[in-house]
Design a protein around this motif. Structure first.
Motif, PDB file in Angstrom:
ATOM      1  N   ASP A 155       8.013 -81.494 -25.754  1.00 12.46           N
ATOM      2  CA  ASP A 155       9.087 -82.478 -25.880  1.00 12.46           C
ATOM      3  C   ASP A 155       8.597 -83.644 -26.729  1.00 12.46           C
ATOM      4  OD1 ASP A 155      11.354 -83.981 -25.632  1.00 12.46           O
ATOM      5  OD2 ASP A 155      11.339 -84.089 -23.438  1.00 12.46           O
ATOM      6  N   GLU A 156       9.067 -83.722 -27.968  1.00 11.31           N
ATOM      7  CA  GLU A 156       8.681 -84.772 -28.925  1.00 11.31           C
ATOM      8  C   GLU A 156       7.151 -84.889 -29.017  1.00 11.31           C
ATOM      9  OE1 GLU A 156      10.858 -85.999 -30.781  1.00 11.31           O
ATOM     10  OE2 GLU A 156      12.747 -85.792 -29.702  1.00 11.31           O
ATOM     11  N   PRO A 157       6.446 -83.827 -29.355  1.00 13.40           N
ATOM     12  CA  PRO A 157       4.984 -83.841 -29.309  1.00 13.40           C
ATOM     13  C   PRO A 157       4.338 -84.753 -30.337  1.00 13.40           C
ATOM     14  CG  PRO A 157       5.739 -81.855 -30.393  1.00 13.40           C
ATOM     15  CD  PRO A 157       6.965 -82.526 -29.835  1.00 13.40           C
ATOM     16  N   TRP A 158       5.075 -85.113 -31.393  1.00 17.77           N
ATOM     17  CA  TRP A 158       4.488 -85.960 -32.430  1.00 17.77           C
ATOM     18  C   TRP A 158       4.513 -87.439 -32.056  1.00 17.77           C
ATOM     19  CZ3 TRP A 158       7.663 -81.803 -34.147  1.00 17.77           C
ATOM     20  CH2 TRP A 158       7.000 -80.807 -34.882  1.00 17.77           C
ATOM     21  N   GLU A 159       5.245 -87.799 -31.016  1.00 11.82           N
ATOM     22  CA  GLU A 159       5.432 -89.199 -30.678  1.00 11.82           C
ATOM     23  C   GLU A 159       4.103 -89.854 -30.308  1.00 11.82           C
ATOM     24  OE1 GLU A 159       7.902 -92.332 -30.799  1.00 11.82           O
ATOM     25  OE2 GLU A 159       8.536 -90.259 -31.100  1.00 11.82           O
ATOM     26  N   GLY A 160       3.732 -90.901 -31.013  1.00 15.97           N
ATOM     27  CA  GLY A 160       2.529 -91.657 -30.691  1.00 15.97           C
ATOM     28  C   GLY A 160       1.252 -91.094 -31.278  1.00 15.97           C
ATOM     29  N   LEU A 161       1.301 -89.922 -31.931  1.00  8.65           N
ATOM     30  CA  LEU A 161       0.086 -89.318 -32.471  1.00  8.65           C
ATOM     31  C   LEU A 161      -0.247 -89.909 -33.837  1.00  8.65           C
ATOM     32  CD1 LEU A 161       0.546 -85.527 -31.647  1.00  8.65           C
ATOM     33  CD2 LEU A 161      -0.583 -87.286 -30.284  1.00  8.65           C
ATOM     34  N   ASP A 162      -1.544 -89.966 -34.140  1.00  6.50           N
ATOM     35  CA  ASP A 162      -1.947 -90.376 -35.473  1.00  6.50           C
ATOM     36  C   ASP A 162      -1.736 -89.218 -36.448  1.00  6.50           C
ATOM     37  OD1 ASP A 162      -4.195 -88.602 -35.289  1.00  6.50           O
ATOM     38  OD2 ASP A 162      -5.307 -90.154 -34.227  1.00  6.50           O
ATOM     39  N   SER A 163      -1.896 -89.484 -37.734  1.00  4.82           N
ATOM     40  CA  SER A 163      -1.557 -88.481 -38.743  1.00  4.82           C
ATOM     41  C   SER A 163      -2.399 -87.215 -38.598  1.00  4.82           C
ATOM     42  CB  SER A 163      -1.726 -89.063 -40.150  1.00  4.82           C
ATOM     43  OG  SER A 163      -3.060 -89.517 -40.351  1.00  4.82           O
ATOM     44  N   GLY A 164      -3.687 -87.364 -38.279  1.00 11.04           N
ATOM     45  CA  GLY A 164      -4.538 -86.195 -38.113  1.00 11.04           C
ATOM     46  C   GLY A 164      -4.090 -85.316 -36.967  1.00 11.04           C
ATOM     47  N   ALA A 165      -3.733 -85.940 -35.845  1.00  9.04           N
ATOM     48  CA  ALA A 165      -3.275 -85.174 -34.683  1.00  9.04           C
ATOM     49  C   ALA A 165      -1.913 -84.541 -34.947  1.00  9.04           C
ATOM     50  CB  ALA A 165      -3.211 -86.085 -33.460  1.00  9.04           C
ATOM     51  N   ARG A 166      -1.057 -85.218 -35.703  1.00 10.86           N
ATOM     52  CA  ARG A 166       0.260 -84.638 -36.014  1.00 10.86           C
ATOM     53  C   ARG A 166       0.112 -83.340 -36.789  1.00 10.86           C
ATOM     54  NH1 ARG A 166       1.893 -90.024 -37.105  1.00 10.86           N
ATOM     55  NH2 ARG A 166       1.968 -89.655 -39.366  1.00 10.86           N
ATOM     56  N   ASP A 167      -0.903 -83.276 -37.655  1.00  9.02           N
ATOM     57  CA  ASP A 167      -1.120 -82.054 -38.429  1.00  9.02           C
ATOM     58  C   ASP A 167      -1.547 -80.883 -37.545  1.00  9.02           C
ATOM     59  OD1 ASP A 167      -0.471 -83.334 -40.778  1.00  9.02           O
ATOM     60  OD2 ASP A 167      -2.547 -83.810 -41.296  1.00  9.02           O
ATOM     61  N   LEU A 168      -2.113 -81.176 -36.366  1.00 10.65           N
ATOM     62  CA  LEU A 168      -2.569 -80.113 -35.481  1.00 10.65           C
ATOM     63  C   LEU A 168      -1.416 -79.392 -34.789  1.00 10.65           C
ATOM     64  CD1 LEU A 168      -5.714 -81.563 -33.674  1.00 10.65           C
ATOM     65  CD2 LEU A 168      -5.612 -79.520 -35.104  1.00 10.65           C
ATOM     66  N   VAL A 169      -0.304 -80.092 -34.574  1.00  4.17           N
ATOM     67  CA  VAL A 169       0.795 -79.487 -33.821  1.00  4.17           C
ATOM     68  C   VAL A 169       1.309 -78.216 -34.497  1.00  4.17           C
ATOM     69  CG1 VAL A 169       3.124 -79.835 -32.909  1.00  4.17           C
ATOM     70  CG2 VAL A 169       1.427 -81.675 -32.723  1.00  4.17           C
ATOM     71  N   PRO A 170       1.611 -78.225 -35.807  1.00  4.66           N
ATOM     72  CA  PRO A 170       2.047 -76.971 -36.437  1.00  4.66           C
ATOM     73  C   PRO A 170       0.998 -75.869 -36.374  1.00  4.66           C
ATOM     74  CG  PRO A 170       2.559 -78.845 -37.844  1.00  4.66           C
ATOM     75  CD  PRO A 170       1.670 -79.358 -36.748  1.00  4.66           C
ATOM     76  N   GLU A 171      -0.286 -76.231 -36.456  1.00  2.00           N
ATOM     77  CA  GLU A 171      -1.346 -75.222 -36.357  1.00  2.00           C
ATOM     78  C   GLU A 171      -1.307 -74.543 -34.989  1.00  2.00           C
ATOM     79  OE1 GLU A 171      -5.182 -76.770 -37.160  1.00  2.00           O
ATOM     80  OE2 GLU A 171      -4.595 -77.778 -39.014  1.00  2.00           O
ATOM     81  N   ILE A 172      -1.179 -75.347 -33.947  1.00  3.35           N
ATOM     82  CA  ILE A 172      -1.171 -74.797 -32.586  1.00  3.35           C
ATOM     83  C   ILE A 172       0.071 -73.952 -32.359  1.00  3.35           C
ATOM     84  CG2 ILE A 172      -0.963 -75.444 -30.153  1.00  3.35           C
ATOM     85  CD1 ILE A 172      -2.831 -77.850 -30.877  1.00  3.35           C
ATOM     86  N   VAL A 173       1.231 -74.428 -32.837  1.00  3.32           N
ATOM     87  CA  VAL A 173       2.462 -73.642 -32.719  1.00  3.32           C
ATOM     88  C   VAL A 173       2.283 -72.290 -33.400  1.00  3.32           C
ATOM     89  CG1 VAL A 173       4.884 -73.511 -33.454  1.00  3.32           C
ATOM     90  CG2 VAL A 173       3.983 -75.632 -32.480  1.00  3.32           C
ATOM     91  N   ALA A 174       1.701 -72.285 -34.596  1.00  2.71           N
ATOM     92  CA  ALA A 174       1.498 -71.030 -35.330  1.00  2.71           C
ATOM     93  C   ALA A 174       0.564 -70.092 -34.583  1.00  2.71           C
ATOM     94  CB  ALA A 174       0.952 -71.331 -36.730  1.00  2.71           C
TER      95      ALA A 174
END
Length: 254
Positions: A155-174
């Motif tokens: 649920d809104e996983p990008w909220e509050g994350l820095d740019s480096g951590a935001r890039d990890l979300v698509p990797e983990i989803v994949a």
């Protein structure tokens, strides 16, 4: 197999919303009505909609946090990774203590691996309540991945994350989808552009509509705000220019 810490095959299963209705009180208005959709093994679905439309409700129903008033969520896999929009950090543990307790409860390992990947090692001794919102969210993401999930709900996983951590979300989803797991993820920041292969569901007016892009497409969803008087003309022009109009809505005045 999943890589980067998801070392076992995820449990593959269709997750089906079978005529799901939900409201928060007996006499309250329905939040969602007659939802009839499914998430396939290996599929990621981005849930879109304005604030208050019911996105979080839909995700909590998928994860089993809420139960439908009518209908059922069927074929939910045994292992569900759930990350709410705001991780409940008011707990008497450090980040590492919390993750090790969660791992022990699930018979899982890999705490150190996920702490390293999500850049949590320097916060291992910090109390959850003292973490920033973004760092607390990463702890929530780590706990959801300790056991490879058949369904990952974010649920809104990008909220509050820095740019480096935001890039990890698509990797983990994949990685989860490559292993046969399913992912449901809400987004209001426009980060959906990072998930080019994902299907889209739009929550509006108590219903959920599926909008599935063609495999390999490069479609993104762009929201456009116009004056009320120009709405019909703008929609007609967009359609004439070959754009798919997913819907329109009127924002409440602030």
């Amino acid at each position: 197999m999943c890589s980067g810490g998801l070392s076992r095959l995820c449990e593959a299963s269709f997750v089906r919303f079978d005529q799901v209705w939900f409201r928060y009180a007996r006499r309250a208005q329905w939040t969602l009505r007659a939802v009839e959709l499914s998430v396939e093994p290996g599929q990621a679905v981005v849930v879109l909609g304005r604030n208050g439309a019911g996105k979080s409700t839909l995700l909590q129903l998928a994860a089993g946090v809420l139960r439908p008033v009518r209908g059922a969520v069927r074929d939910r896999p045994a292992v569900v990774g759930w990350v709410p929009e705001r991780f409940p950090a008011d707990q008497p543990f450090t980040a590492e203590q919390y993750l090790r307790i969660m791992a022990a409860m699930r018979g899982a390992s890999g705490v150190a691996r996920w702490m390293d990947r999500l850049k949590l090692t320097e916060h291992r001794g910090t109390r959850l309540a003292d973490l920033s919102k973004g760092t607390a969210q990463k702890v929530g993401l780590a706990q959801a991945l300790l056991t490879p999930p058949g369904l990952l709900v974010l649920d809104e996983p990008w909220e509050g994350l820095d740019s480096g951590a935001r890039d990890l979300v698509p990797e983990i989803v994949a990685e989860v989808t490559a292993a046969g797991g399913s992912v449901l993820i809400s987004d209001h920041r426009g980060e959906v552009a990072r998930l080019m292969e994902a299907a889209c569901w739009t929550v509006a007016e108590q219903s959920v509509r599926a909008e599935v892009p063609a495999p390999g497409s490069d479609h993104v969803v762009v929201e456009v705000a116009v004056r009320r008087a120009d709405a019909d003309r703008t929609v007609a022009r967009l359609r004439a220019d070959g754009y798919d109009v997913l819907g329109t809505r009127q924002e409440d005045p602030r």
